[in-house]
Structure formats: C-alpha cells, structure tokens
Design an enzyme around this catalytic site. Structure first.
Site, PDB file in Angstrom:
ATOM      1  CG  HIS A  20      -3.760  -0.969  -6.358  1.00 37.10           C
ATOM      2  ND1 HIS A  20      -4.101  -0.282  -5.217  1.00 37.10           N
ATOM      3  CD2 HIS A  20      -3.766  -2.277  -5.995  1.00 37.10           C
ATOM      4  CE1 HIS A  20      -4.302  -1.114  -4.216  1.00 37.10           C
ATOM      5  NE2 HIS A  20      -4.104  -2.347  -4.676  1.00 37.10           N
TER       6      HIS A  20
ATOM      7  NE  ARG B 288      -4.276  -1.507   0.263  1.00 30.87           N
ATOM      8  CZ  ARG B 288      -4.424  -2.610  -0.475  1.00 30.87           C
ATOM      9  NH1 ARG B 288      -3.497  -2.939  -1.348  1.00 30.87           N
ATOM     10  NH2 ARG B 288      -5.504  -3.366  -0.351  1.00 30.87           N
TER      11      ARG B 288
ATOM     12  CD  GLU C  99      -3.370   3.117  -5.144  1.00 30.66           C
ATOM     13  OE1 GLU C  99      -4.403   2.464  -5.346  1.00 30.66           O
ATOM     14  OE2 GLU C  99      -2.321   2.617  -4.733  1.00 30.66           O
TER      15      GLU C  99
HETATM   16  P1  NAP Z   1      -0.496 -11.516   5.124  1.00 30.85           P
HETATM   17  O1  NAP Z   1      -0.474 -12.978   4.800  1.00 30.85           O
HETATM   18  O2  NAP Z   1      -1.295 -11.048   6.295  1.00 30.85           O
HETATM   19  O3  NAP Z   1       1.030 -11.032   5.279  1.00 30.85           O
HETATM   20  C1  NAP Z   1       1.396  -9.823   5.820  1.00 30.85           C
HETATM   21  C2  NAP Z   1       2.720 -10.033   6.556  1.00 30.85           C
HETATM   22  O4  NAP Z   1       3.142  -8.757   7.033  1.00 30.85           O
HETATM   23  C3  NAP Z   1       2.600 -10.963   7.729  1.00 30.85           C
HETATM   24  O5  NAP Z   1       3.524 -12.006   7.589  1.00 30.85           O
HETATM   25  C4  NAP Z   1       2.933 -10.094   8.941  1.00 30.85           C
HETATM   26  O6  NAP Z   1       3.730 -10.836   9.856  1.00 30.85           O
HETATM   27  C5  NAP Z   1       3.719  -8.937   8.334  1.00 30.85           C
HETATM   28  N1  NAP Z   1       3.572  -7.701   9.102  1.00 30.85           N
HETATM   29  C6  NAP Z   1       2.451  -7.152   9.603  1.00 30.85           C
HETATM   30  N2  NAP Z   1       2.728  -6.018  10.261  1.00 30.85           N
HETATM   31  C7  NAP Z   1       4.070  -5.865  10.189  1.00 30.85           C
HETATM   32  C8  NAP Z   1       4.975  -4.886  10.692  1.00 30.85           C
HETATM   33  N3  NAP Z   1       4.539  -3.857  11.427  1.00 30.85           N
HETATM   34  N4  NAP Z   1       6.292  -5.032  10.426  1.00 30.85           N
HETATM   35  C9  NAP Z   1       6.739  -6.090   9.701  1.00 30.85           C
HETATM   36  N5  NAP Z   1       5.934  -7.052   9.206  1.00 30.85           N
HETATM   37  C10 NAP Z   1       4.615  -6.936   9.438  1.00 30.85           C
HETATM   38  O7  NAP Z   1      -1.057 -10.685   3.889  1.00 30.85           O
HETATM   39  P2  NAP Z   1      -0.884 -10.983   2.325  1.00 30.85           P
HETATM   40  O8  NAP Z   1      -2.052 -11.733   1.828  1.00 30.85           O
HETATM   41  O9  NAP Z   1       0.479 -11.512   2.064  1.00 30.85           O
HETATM   42  O10 NAP Z   1      -0.999  -9.480   1.777  1.00 30.85           O
HETATM   43  C11 NAP Z   1      -0.074  -8.498   2.185  1.00 30.85           C
HETATM   44  C12 NAP Z   1      -0.535  -7.113   1.750  1.00 30.85           C
HETATM   45  O11 NAP Z   1      -0.368  -6.964   0.357  1.00 30.85           O
HETATM   46  C13 NAP Z   1      -2.026  -6.827   1.979  1.00 30.85           C
HETATM   47  O12 NAP Z   1      -2.277  -6.351   3.287  1.00 30.85           O
HETATM   48  C14 NAP Z   1      -2.362  -5.801   0.922  1.00 30.85           C
HETATM   49  O13 NAP Z   1      -2.342  -4.489   1.446  1.00 30.85           O
HETATM   50  C15 NAP Z   1      -1.261  -5.963  -0.125  1.00 30.85           C
HETATM   51  N6  NAP Z   1      -1.786  -6.425  -1.415  1.00 30.85           N
HETATM   52  C16 NAP Z   1      -1.646  -5.618  -2.501  1.00 30.85           C
HETATM   53  C17 NAP Z   1      -2.126  -6.032  -3.734  1.00 30.85           C
HETATM   54  C18 NAP Z   1      -1.960  -5.172  -4.963  1.00 30.85           C
HETATM   55  O14 NAP Z   1      -2.819  -5.226  -5.835  1.00 30.85           O
HETATM   56  N7  NAP Z   1      -0.898  -4.403  -5.080  1.00 30.85           N
HETATM   57  C19 NAP Z   1      -2.774  -7.269  -3.864  1.00 30.85           C
HETATM   58  C20 NAP Z   1      -2.910  -8.062  -2.731  1.00 30.85           C
HETATM   59  C21 NAP Z   1      -2.402  -7.633  -1.501  1.00 30.85           C
HETATM   60  P3  NAP Z   1       3.726 -10.501  11.431  1.00 30.85           P
HETATM   61  O15 NAP Z   1       2.296 -10.442  11.851  1.00 30.85           O
HETATM   62  O16 NAP Z   1       4.526 -11.604  12.031  1.00 30.85           O
HETATM   63  O17 NAP Z   1       4.413  -9.174  11.556  1.00 30.85           O
END
Ligand code: NAP
Length: 320
Positions: A286, A238, A267
C-alpha cells in the site's frame, strides 16, 4: 484550555510543530505500529480533533467515545475507514487529502503495471537468490505494455493521470465510470465503455474507484471470467473492490495472466494468504502515495484543515 488534537502516528515535525505552538497536541508513539484500540478510545475522549491514517478504523464506537470531537482529518484521499454516517449524526467534520497524491499514485500504478507485465519482481528475486543461471530464449517473458490497451475502472484524478502516462506508451485507453468525462475524451481520446466491454477488450485492467458499498466485490468471478487469458489486473484502489478468492482462482486456473496489487482486503496481507503463493502476483505494501513530497503534502492539508476547524473556520477538502 487549548483545544486538544490526537494524532494516531508520529508525523513529520515540520508539519506538527506549528500545531504544537497553538494547540495541545498528543501523538501515538509509533510511525509504523497502529495505535491500539483502547488507546484510541481513551485519547478521543478528550480530543477536539482526531488526525488519523487509513489503517485506523474510525467507526461509531470511536465517535461515541469522543463527545468533544469537531474534526477527523484523514491522511488519505479514500475515507472508507471512517463511518461517515456516525460523523454526520454527531456533527463531526471529516476531511481528506485529494490532489497532492494524484501524480505520485499514478506513478506507482504505472510502475506496478510495468513490473507485473514484465515479471520484474520474480526476475529480481532470481538474481538475488542465485537462480539466474543463463540467458534463456523465453526466460522471464511477459506482456508488452507499449501499444497495448489499458482499461481504467474509476477514471478520476488518479485514473486520468495514469491515462496520460499511458498515452506516452502509445496505449489505447478505455475507461468506465458511472458518468462520462467528455473533456478527457475530447482532449486525450480516452474512450468510454460499459464495464463488461472494458473487461473483455483490454490487456490491462486498472482499478481506481473509491471503496464504497457499490464497489465492494466489483471485480468478482464473473468479471474476471470476462477478461482475456493474457490480461493483467492491477489494483491500486482498495482491497475489497476485487474479490480475492475469485482472483486467486482465476490466476491459478490461468483465466487471467497476472495481477499487481498495492492493496488488500486485510492489511498487512497475512503471510499465509493464498495469493502470496502465486508467482504471477506482484505485491506491494500500500505505497501508492509514498513519495516524500506527497506524504508531506497530505500532512500539510490535514494540519490546515484541523487548524481551520479549531479556529472556527470552514476547512478545505471536506468530505462531510
Ligand atoms: P476520484 O477523483 O474521486 O476518482 C474516483 C473515480 O471513480 C471517479 O471518477 C468516479 O466517477 C469513479 N467511480 C466511483 N464509483 C464508481 C463505481 N461504482 N463504478 C465505476 N466508477 C466509479 O478519486 P482519486 O483521487 O482518483 O482516488 C481514487 C481512489 O484511489 C481513492 O478512493 C483511494 O481509495 C485510492 N487510492 C489509493 C492509494 C494507494 O496508496 N494505493 C493512493 C491514493 C488513492 P463517477 O462518480 O462518475 O462514477
């Protein structure tokens, strides 16, 4: 009276039709123009379910205007566009769409990394505009991806999927989370490090954390200053996680080599945004989850969650 669903975009007919047979479905008239605020506030007044996209801000004003609302289904895995506290206060369920977009977003993240490292957009633009004059010994030279070190900040579902791809490119993978993923370390050899160590050591920094109060501005002037001058920053998470002013300054000054961005603080990114003036920035609108399969999968999860809640069942993928 049938329960009412308001959908903030035109969505695929095959997913919406079964809902139309059972519920009173209303839909904003566009696929790519955001629903105007006044229309959203008017529509939610009578809605039992709200089906929204990441561009919609579902804040306390929306919840206050929606006395009948039981569920907000967000067509995204991130849910920073929704005021979860307001949802909780009013007893509204919020659901998202994890999993079905993981591999798709990982493909895009790795593609953007390759495109940025090898200056593909800049080179393509020169081909199309007649600026490809001759093969040049050092023309369009970029950074090698194969064998380089990748650092993933936010090693969750998508982060791990990217890291698996990186292994195929013979990359060393470092990661940083708030908690360690021992299984992934043992199975794939990914290495856990503190954020500063990751920033100092890697050739590519990939941001994949959720957007939370803790991650706003996570990568700012200090963090960019720790990176190698030859390093590349990729953000597919994001916009607000990376401080755009600090990023512009770092790229302009040559403190880092390049950036690839799929997401922005605002955006669509305004055309006069300073980052768009830099040749060493590769930009996308995006599109992380934009494959036909993933988008239909996301819609299907949303439709299932709405149906469950309107029929009095517990939905899957509940955020609150
Ligand atoms: P996820 O499985 O929840 O992974 C997020 C990771 O971030 C977790 O492993 C978490 O581990 C870590 N995290 C959370 N807070 C943190 C912090 N303060 N410092 C360091 N690490 C942290 O989510 P996902 O499905 O992989 O998706 C991740 C993100 O990608 C989404 O939230 C979304 O905003 C973005 N996304 C973007 C697109 C796009 O179109 N560009 C598409 C899909 C997703 P811990 O809890 O151990 O810290």
């Amino acid at each position: 009276m049938k329960p009412r669903i308001f959908i903030t975009r035109i969505l695929d007919e095959q997913v919406v039709k079964p809902l139309q047979e059972r519920f009173d479905v209303r839909m904003w008239e566009s696929t790519d123009v955001k629903v105007p605020r006044e229309v959203l506030l008017e529509e939610v007044a009578e809605a039992d379910a709200l089906w929204c996209v990441t561009a919609d801000s579902i804040d306390s004003e929306v919840f206050a205007a929606a006395p009948k609302l039981k569920i907000v289904a967000n067509m995204a895995v991130g849910y920073n566009n929704i005021d979860l506290e307001a949802a909780k206060e009013r007893g509204v369920i919020v659901t998202n769409t994890p999993g079905v977009l993981t591999e798709t977003t990982a493909d895009l993240a790795f593609g953007l990394l390759l495109a940025t490292a090898r200056r593909m957009m800049e080179a393509e633009n020169d081909v199309r505009t007649g600026n490809w004059t001759s093969w040049a010994p050092m023309g369009y030279t970029g950074m090698d991806v194969g064998g380089a070190t990748l650092g993933i900040v936010g090693m969750g579902r998508i982060g791990e999927a990217v890291a698996r791809r990186a292994k195929g490119f013979n990359m060393r993978v470092l990661y940083h989370n708030r908690s360690r993923k021992m299984d992934a370390e043992v199975e794939h050899g990914f290495e856990y490090v503190e954020l500063d160590t990751l920033l100092k050591e890697v050739d590519f920094v990939l941001i994949l954390t959720p957007y939370t109060p803790e991650t706003v501005g996570l990568i700012g002037e200090r963090e960019l200053g720790l990176m190698k001058k030859t390093a590349v920053l990729i953000n597919v998470a994001r916009g607000g996680i990376v401080d755009e002013v600090a990023l512009y300054n770092a790229l302009q000054a040559g403190d880092i080599w390049a950036a690839g961005l799929d997401v922005f603080e605002t955006e669509p990114v305004p055309l006069d945004h300073p980052l768009l003036t830099l040749p060493n920035v590769t930009v996308l609108p995006h599109i992380g989850s934009a494959s036909v399969k993933a988008r239909l999968g996301m819609m299907t999860l949303n439709a299932q969650a709405i149906t469950a809640v309107l029929e009095g069942r517990e939905p899957e993928n509940r955020v609150v």
